[in-house]
Scaffold this motif. Structure first.
Motif, PDB file in Angstrom:
ATOM      1  N   ARG A 197       2.169  -3.952  -8.872  1.00 43.70           N
ATOM      2  CA  ARG A 197       3.223  -3.105  -9.442  1.00 43.70           C
ATOM      3  C   ARG A 197       2.685  -2.258 -10.577  1.00 43.70           C
ATOM      4  O   ARG A 197       2.928  -1.053 -10.641  1.00 43.70           O
ATOM      5  CB  ARG A 197       4.386  -3.969  -9.943  1.00 43.70           C
ATOM      6  CG  ARG A 197       5.474  -4.176  -8.921  1.00 43.70           C
ATOM      7  CD  ARG A 197       6.777  -4.530  -9.582  1.00 43.70           C
ATOM      8  NE  ARG A 197       6.673  -5.688 -10.458  1.00 43.70           N
ATOM      9  CZ  ARG A 197       6.671  -6.954 -10.027  1.00 43.70           C
ATOM     10  NH1 ARG A 197       6.762  -7.223  -8.753  1.00 43.70           N
ATOM     11  NH2 ARG A 197       6.576  -7.932 -10.897  1.00 43.70           N
ATOM     12  N   GLN A 198       1.921  -2.900 -11.465  1.00 45.74           N
ATOM     13  CA  GLN A 198       1.373  -2.163 -12.602  1.00 45.74           C
ATOM     14  C   GLN A 198       0.409  -1.095 -12.147  1.00 45.74           C
ATOM     15  O   GLN A 198       0.423   0.043 -12.611  1.00 45.74           O
ATOM     16  CB  GLN A 198       0.656  -3.125 -13.569  1.00 45.74           C
ATOM     17  CG  GLN A 198       1.569  -4.107 -14.269  1.00 45.74           C
ATOM     18  CD  GLN A 198       2.733  -3.429 -14.926  1.00 45.74           C
ATOM     19  OE1 GLN A 198       2.601  -2.359 -15.521  1.00 45.74           O
ATOM     20  NE2 GLN A 198       3.902  -4.021 -14.797  1.00 45.74           N
ATOM     21  N   ASP A 199      -0.469  -1.487 -11.223  1.00 46.60           N
ATOM     22  CA  ASP A 199      -1.472  -0.529 -10.746  1.00 46.60           C
ATOM     23  C   ASP A 199      -0.821   0.683 -10.111  1.00 46.60           C
ATOM     24  O   ASP A 199      -1.232   1.826 -10.354  1.00 46.60           O
ATOM     25  CB  ASP A 199      -2.404  -1.207  -9.718  1.00 46.60           C
ATOM     26  CG  ASP A 199      -3.399  -2.149 -10.371  1.00 46.60           C
ATOM     27  OD1 ASP A 199      -4.018  -2.944  -9.648  1.00 46.60           O
ATOM     28  OD2 ASP A 199      -3.545  -2.079 -11.608  1.00 46.60           O
ATOM     29  N   PHE A 200       0.184   0.458  -9.292  1.00 53.03           N
ATOM     30  CA  PHE A 200       0.802   1.590  -8.607  1.00 53.03           C
ATOM     31  C   PHE A 200       1.651   2.427  -9.534  1.00 53.03           C
ATOM     32  O   PHE A 200       1.745   3.641  -9.390  1.00 53.03           O
ATOM     33  CB  PHE A 200       1.600   1.133  -7.381  1.00 53.03           C
ATOM     34  CG  PHE A 200       0.740   1.012  -6.174  1.00 53.03           C
ATOM     35  CD1 PHE A 200       0.229  -0.219  -5.803  1.00 53.03           C
ATOM     36  CD2 PHE A 200       0.383   2.132  -5.451  1.00 53.03           C
ATOM     37  CE1 PHE A 200      -0.611  -0.325  -4.707  1.00 53.03           C
ATOM     38  CE2 PHE A 200      -0.455   2.041  -4.356  1.00 53.03           C
ATOM     39  CZ  PHE A 200      -0.953   0.800  -3.985  1.00 53.03           C
ATOM     40  N   ARG A 201       2.257   1.755 -10.487  1.00 52.65           N
ATOM     41  CA  ARG A 201       2.997   2.506 -11.484  1.00 52.65           C
ATOM     42  C   ARG A 201       2.067   3.500 -12.152  1.00 52.65           C
ATOM     43  O   ARG A 201       2.354   4.693 -12.258  1.00 52.65           O
ATOM     44  CB  ARG A 201       3.565   1.533 -12.497  1.00 52.65           C
ATOM     45  CG  ARG A 201       4.443   2.174 -13.521  1.00 52.65           C
ATOM     46  CD  ARG A 201       5.125   1.105 -14.384  1.00 52.65           C
ATOM     47  NE  ARG A 201       6.467   1.530 -14.701  1.00 52.65           N
ATOM     48  CZ  ARG A 201       6.771   2.343 -15.701  1.00 52.65           C
ATOM     49  NH1 ARG A 201       5.814   2.810 -16.443  1.00 52.65           N
ATOM     50  NH2 ARG A 201       8.013   2.696 -15.916  1.00 52.65           N
ATOM     51  N   GLU A 227      10.075   4.551   3.530  1.00 52.36           N
ATOM     52  CA  GLU A 227       9.774   3.369   4.343  1.00 52.36           C
ATOM     53  C   GLU A 227       9.134   2.277   3.508  1.00 52.36           C
ATOM     54  O   GLU A 227       9.426   1.095   3.681  1.00 52.36           O
ATOM     55  CB  GLU A 227       8.837   3.757   5.491  1.00 52.36           C
ATOM     56  CG  GLU A 227       9.496   4.627   6.545  1.00 52.36           C
ATOM     57  CD  GLU A 227       8.502   5.247   7.508  1.00 52.36           C
ATOM     58  OE1 GLU A 227       7.280   5.059   7.299  1.00 52.36           O
ATOM     59  OE2 GLU A 227       8.945   5.923   8.445  1.00 52.36           O
ATOM     60  N   TRP A 228       8.252   2.669   2.608  1.00 53.64           N
ATOM     61  CA  TRP A 228       7.590   1.700   1.734  1.00 53.64           C
ATOM     62  C   TRP A 228       8.604   1.018   0.819  1.00 53.64           C
ATOM     63  O   TRP A 228       8.569  -0.182   0.600  1.00 53.64           O
ATOM     64  CB  TRP A 228       6.515   2.427   0.930  1.00 53.64           C
ATOM     65  CG  TRP A 228       5.709   1.558   0.009  1.00 53.64           C
ATOM     66  CD1 TRP A 228       5.709   0.199  -0.060  1.00 53.64           C
ATOM     67  CD2 TRP A 228       4.782   2.017  -0.970  1.00 53.64           C
ATOM     68  NE1 TRP A 228       4.836  -0.221  -1.034  1.00 53.64           N
ATOM     69  CE2 TRP A 228       4.249   0.873  -1.611  1.00 53.64           C
ATOM     70  CE3 TRP A 228       4.340   3.273  -1.392  1.00 53.64           C
ATOM     71  CZ2 TRP A 228       3.303   0.956  -2.633  1.00 53.64           C
ATOM     72  CZ3 TRP A 228       3.398   3.340  -2.399  1.00 53.64           C
ATOM     73  CH2 TRP A 228       2.892   2.187  -3.022  1.00 53.64           C
ATOM     74  N   SER A 229       9.537   1.802   0.322  1.00 56.81           N
ATOM     75  CA  SER A 229      10.501   1.232  -0.617  1.00 56.81           C
ATOM     76  C   SER A 229      11.303   0.111   0.035  1.00 56.81           C
ATOM     77  O   SER A 229      11.786  -0.792  -0.639  1.00 56.81           O
ATOM     78  CB  SER A 229      11.438   2.314  -1.141  1.00 56.81           C
ATOM     79  OG  SER A 229      12.398   2.636  -0.163  1.00 56.81           O
ATOM     80  N   GLY A 267      11.221  -0.852  -5.265  1.00 53.27           N
ATOM     81  CA  GLY A 267      11.982  -0.132  -4.248  1.00 53.27           C
ATOM     82  C   GLY A 267      12.684   1.118  -4.738  1.00 53.27           C
ATOM     83  O   GLY A 267      12.530   2.208  -4.166  1.00 53.27           O
ATOM     84  N   ASP A 268      13.459   0.979  -5.806  1.00 53.15           N
ATOM     85  CA  ASP A 268      14.237   2.130  -6.275  1.00 53.15           C
ATOM     86  C   ASP A 268      13.344   3.284  -6.682  1.00 53.15           C
ATOM     87  O   ASP A 268      13.600   4.444  -6.343  1.00 53.15           O
ATOM     88  CB  ASP A 268      15.100   1.709  -7.474  1.00 53.15           C
ATOM     89  CG  ASP A 268      16.261   0.838  -7.030  1.00 53.15           C
ATOM     90  OD1 ASP A 268      16.813   0.112  -7.877  1.00 53.15           O
ATOM     91  OD2 ASP A 268      16.598   0.879  -5.827  1.00 53.15           O
ATOM     92  N   GLY A 269      12.292   2.957  -7.418  1.00 50.09           N
ATOM     93  CA  GLY A 269      11.374   3.995  -7.882  1.00 50.09           C
ATOM     94  C   GLY A 269      10.743   4.751  -6.729  1.00 50.09           C
ATOM     95  O   GLY A 269      10.671   5.976  -6.724  1.00 50.09           O
ATOM     96  N   LEU A 270      10.315   3.997  -5.719  1.00 48.63           N
ATOM     97  CA  LEU A 270       9.668   4.638  -4.581  1.00 48.63           C
ATOM     98  C   LEU A 270      10.647   5.526  -3.817  1.00 48.63           C
ATOM     99  O   LEU A 270      10.305   6.621  -3.369  1.00 48.63           O
ATOM    100  CB  LEU A 270       9.081   3.579  -3.651  1.00 48.63           C
ATOM    101  CG  LEU A 270       7.851   2.842  -4.197  1.00 48.63           C
ATOM    102  CD1 LEU A 270       7.435   1.738  -3.235  1.00 48.63           C
ATOM    103  CD2 LEU A 270       6.704   3.802  -4.416  1.00 48.63           C
ATOM    104  N   GLN A 271      11.871   5.019  -3.668  1.00 51.27           N
ATOM    105  CA  GLN A 271      12.895   5.778  -2.958  1.00 51.27           C
ATOM    106  C   GLN A 271      13.120   7.115  -3.666  1.00 51.27           C
ATOM    107  O   GLN A 271      13.164   8.180  -3.046  1.00 51.27           O
ATOM    108  CB  GLN A 271      14.202   4.957  -2.942  1.00 51.27           C
ATOM    109  CG  GLN A 271      15.316   5.611  -2.175  1.00 51.27           C
ATOM    110  CD  GLN A 271      15.160   5.407  -0.679  1.00 51.27           C
ATOM    111  OE1 GLN A 271      14.228   5.924  -0.074  1.00 51.27           O
ATOM    112  NE2 GLN A 271      16.070   4.656  -0.109  1.00 51.27           N
TER     113      GLN A 271
END
Lengths: 430, 427
Positions: free
Chosen positions: A379-383, B264-266, B273-277
């Motif tokens: 999560r941190q890395d992708f953020r 799809e990833w979210s 999830g929300d951030g990716l969406q």
């Protein structure tokens, strides 16, 4: 105490790939371990101060892992090219600072090359089979396509190797591995390698003897879920990687056209009298936009793509560990079934079945703990990755905006001087 | 031949108020004359005639475009776009505007008007029309003449065309132009009756003149070079711009692919999830934003094309000058040789070798009467030649003067148009 790596090169500060803990964004006092900006200031030439991901990059937090204060710091830097008769290769300097008893000295500095890292990784896989070992950057590079000794390639690889070691450093079990210790400290690693010392942990030894050939009937729900997740995750990352490559390709083609476009305004300006200055201004402006675009594509290639690929490799190695776990469980279940059928030794469970059960339960526990840790770090890395990508794009547009805004006054004064009220270029006058 | 040959001089009359070749007609004089004429006219509020048309403030607009179907010359079904031209007169006193004329015209009629103006006002840089077909397109769609964006940009271009003519001191008084704005039916026939097509210079003649002319006005030669170079650089610019636009479009649209994959990833993520969406959604927005951006850029490309077409019109004026200058030089040359012949006959000396001289030696001299007759004919020819030369000279000088004045005017013409399509004070 100031951060031990505060005096290190600014590369480290900007690269900022130290694994942040999940606590990173919680408001929390760290006592005497305060948030310290390395190098005591804003690193020159980095992203705009306003972006939060750049702040993340610059902060080196002293985070607590498992309640203990951090006592091991590793950094990879200073790549150097070595030219020998047989081959040419790059070595990287590994600097280690630690207060752990496992280290004789408080500080070490050694030089390692890629194959040393590769050796370390296979040793870790061997000796800690129940844990998730971080991935290395890709080993093979097609010669002729990519220059193995170009600055960009070496820097990209250095960052990945640094990340690799930091992930191990952050791991509560892996960081204590004997091979890892030797890797960080030994003057002559090759001699040690030759000794072929297989320093397996109890688990490693144990798992090594798991016979294949047992087929697991059903994966337990939670591990099946992990498996499914990793499958989809790797798939999506692969798609994103392809899209990102395509975007970079399109941007480069756009850049080619822009580089032809700008100079035409210069040619035009040579024909004109009063209009010469504004036209030359437009030409320079387009030139600036071109340069900004080139910087963007370079950043995307060097910082964005490698991390995606790293995580895809990570997912692959994790799936192998899952399969190994399945084997351990399969063996246990098979042996248990065999005992149940024999009826002789009941109710006493034979020792080797007990060993299998023990093995399986340890494996499950280790894996679950690692998965959770992995999810947090992911999560941190992708953020950081996605925000970095957004920031780079924002910077690109800001640079273009600045370029165009700077010539607006030039165009406007031309308009007023000639009494025209056109929006863009005033009507040519002879 | 369908039409009886018409006297070219007479044809000039109905169109411009001042014929070419009038020695004292300069722009200043023209304006003054008009103004003086205006005072004498009875400018009735309700009657709009050709003469008092321009006494009121006029607003011209090309306000609408409509798709039509009809039958073309070969009796085949065709689809075309018609444009509504509205003319309003604005009362001085209360500023109210009254719709005086409104009619529909299609692009080919605009073309006809322009071709007519090109023939009758060769010394004027005639304002350009928007392009007939979409050139320098970056996207296949833009090449479609029925595309609404294309039609809209064309509407603007046609409006600018009319406004520029209306604000030109000479062109605005052309009767055919007036009829274009006011007479819906039969206008085409009226234009064709002027026989302007016959008056047009042949391209071959013009090309010949360009190569053979000896003493063109240096200003025109320089202008010719400038407009050639300008055309070349702007064409290049437009071509590269089209390629740039195409590539930029590609960049934006590929980002759109992120939209789906992030979504799809979210679906498999908990906290992320929300951030990716949201990220995916923004990628979609980004990808679709390029359409408007590039449409706006088309307006810029249109302005560049205007420069291109104006350069062409400028070139046409230079060509006309070269043609006239060449005619002049030829006439002068002809005259000089005739004069020489005359002299030789009169004095009986043969300075240069000639056939006459040879035949004289061989067959004896001609009779004095014959000689007299020949001299007389030659003298007449010389006279004629001199007259012609004089008038051509005059014409040429006049042309140069008017053309140069018009070119100067061009530089300021756009003020009128860009101030908005509002009241145009009579020039």
């Amino acid at each position: 105490m100031p951060h031990p790596l505060a005096g290190s090169s600014s590369e480290e500060a900007v690269g900022g790939d130290s694994t942040p803990s999940p606590d990173l964004l919680m408001a929390r006092s760290f006592g005497d371990k305060d948030l310290i900006l390395p190098n005591g200031g804003t690193p020159a030439g980095t992203s705009s101060p306003a972006s939060s991901s750049s702040l993340l990059n610059r902060l080196q937090l002293d985070d607590d892992i498992d309640g203990e204060t951090r006592d091991l710091f590793v950094i990879v830097d200073d790549p150097k090219k070595h030219v020998c008769t047989m081959e040419t290769y790059i070595t990287y300097r590994i600097t280690t600072k630690s207060t752990r008893v496992e280290f004789d000295l408080p500080e070490y500095s050694v030089r390692r090359r890629y194959q040393d890292f590769d050796w370390l990784r296979s040793k870790l896989e061997e000796s800690q089979p129940t844990h998730l070992i971080p991935p290395l950057p890709e080993k093979f590079v097609v010669k002729g396509v990519v220059d193995r000794f170009s600055e960009e390639f070496v820097e990209t690889r250095r960052k990945a190797l640094d990340k690799f070691l930091k992930r191990i450093t952050d791991h509560p079990v892996l960081s204590f591995n004997e091979h890892f210790n030797v890797f960080l400290t030994a003057k002559d690693l090759n001699a040690y390698k030759k000794q072929g010392i297989a320093l397996l942990t109890r688990m490693g030894e144990s798992v090594k003897h798991v016979t294949g050939g047992y087929k697991l009937r059903t994966r337990p729900l939670e591990f099946a879920a992990i498996g499914d997740y990793l499958d989809t995750f790797a798939l999506k990352l692969g798609t994103i990687d392809r899209i990102a490559q395509r975007i970079i390709k399109e941007e480069i083609e756009y850049l080619v056209e822009l580089r032809e476009y700008g100079p035409v305004y210069s040619t035009w300006s040579a024909l004109e009298g009063e209009l010469a200055e504004p036209l030359e201004g437009v030409s320079a402006c387009i030139g600036n936009c071109s340069t900004a675009l080139e910087e963007l594509t370079d950043d995307m290639t060097e910082d964005f793509l490698p991390v995606l690929r790293e995580y895809i490799l990570y997912s692959d190695s994790m799936k192998s560990v899952l399969k190994k776990r399945d084997q351990v469980q399969a063996e246990y279940e098979a042996k248990l079934e065999a005992v149940a059928l024999r009826k002789e030794d009941r109710p006493k469970v034979p020792a080797d079945v007990e060993k299998c059960q023990d093995r399986m339960e340890c494996f499950n526990a280790d894996l679950k703990a690692d998965m959770e840790r992995w999810q947090n770090n992911k999560r941190q890395d992708f953020r950081q990755l996605l925000m970095g990508m957004a920031d780079k794009n924002i910077q690109y547009y800001e640079k273009c905006l600045m370029a165009w805004e700077s010539i607006i006054p030039l165009l406007q004064e031309k308009q007023e001087a000639n009494g025209f009220q056109l929006v863009f270029i005033p009507w040519w006058s002879l | 031949m369908e039409q009886a040959p018409r006297d070219p001089e007479r044809q000039l009359q109905p169109a411009p108020l001042e014929p070419l070749g009038c020695p004292d007609a300069g722009l200043g004089a023209a304006v003054g004359k008009e103004a003086a004429g205006a005072g004498e006219e009875d400018s009735g509020v309700d009657t709009m005639t050709h003469n008092n048309f321009w006494l009121k403030k006029i607003e011209i607009s090309v306000s609408e475009a409509e798709k039509r179907t009809g039958r073309n010359a070969m009796n085949m079904q065709e689809t075309y776009t018609a444009y509504l031209i509205e003319t309003r007169s604005v009362e001085h006193t209360d500023g109210q505007s009254v719709l005086t004329d409104s009619l529909w015209r299609r692009y080919s009629e605009f073309e006809l008007l322009r071709n007519y103006l090109l023939v009758y006002y060769p010394h004027i840089v005639v304002p350009p029309l928007p392009e007939k077909r979409a050139e320098f397109v970056w996207h296949k769609l833009s090449a479609d003449n029925m595309d609404p964006d294309f039609v809209e940009r064309r509407r603007i271009g046609l409006e600018n065309f009319l406004l520029r003519i209306a604000s030109h001191p000479i062109l605005c008084r052309d009767k055919i132009f007036y009829l274009f704005l006011t007479q819906e039916g039969n206008w085409k026939e009226t234009v064709n009756e002027t026989g302007f097509q016959l008056k047009a210079d042949s391209r071959l003649k013009a090309l010949n003149a360009t190569f053979r002319v000896k003493n063109p006005d240096k200003r025109f030669t320089d202008l010719k070079h400038y407009s050639d170079e300008l055309q070349s650089v702007i064409s290049h610019l437009l071509r590269v711009r089209a390629r740039v636009a195409d590539r930029l479009y590609g960049v934006y649209k590929v980002h759109g692919n992120y939209g789906r994959v992030f979504s799809e990833w979210s679906a498999i993520e908990k906290e992320m999830g929300d951030g990716l969406q949201s990220a995916g959604h923004h990628m979609d927005v980004y990808a679709s934003s390029i359409d408007d951006i590039l449409e706006d850029e088309e307006h810029y490309a249109d302005q560049l094309k205007e420069y291109l077409f104006y350069a062409e019109a400028l070139r046409a004026v230079c060509r006309k000058h070269e043609l006239m200058q060449y005619d002049l030089e030829m006439a002068a040359q002809d005259l000089a040789s005739k004069k020489q012949q005359c002299e030789e006959l009169a004095t009986g000396t043969v300075r240069t070798f000639s056939l006459k001289g040879m035949t004289t030696k061989l067959f004896g001299q001609e009779t004095p009467e014959q000689r007299e007759a020949r001299i007389k004919v030659l003298e007449e020819q010389i006279n004629e030649g001199e007259q012609q030369l004089k008038s051509k000279n005059l014409e040429g000088r006049e042309f140069v003067k008017n053309a140069w004045a018009d070119i100067k005017l061009c530089s300021h013409a756009d003020q009128y148009v860009q101030k908005g399509n509002s009241s145009l004070d009579q020039c």
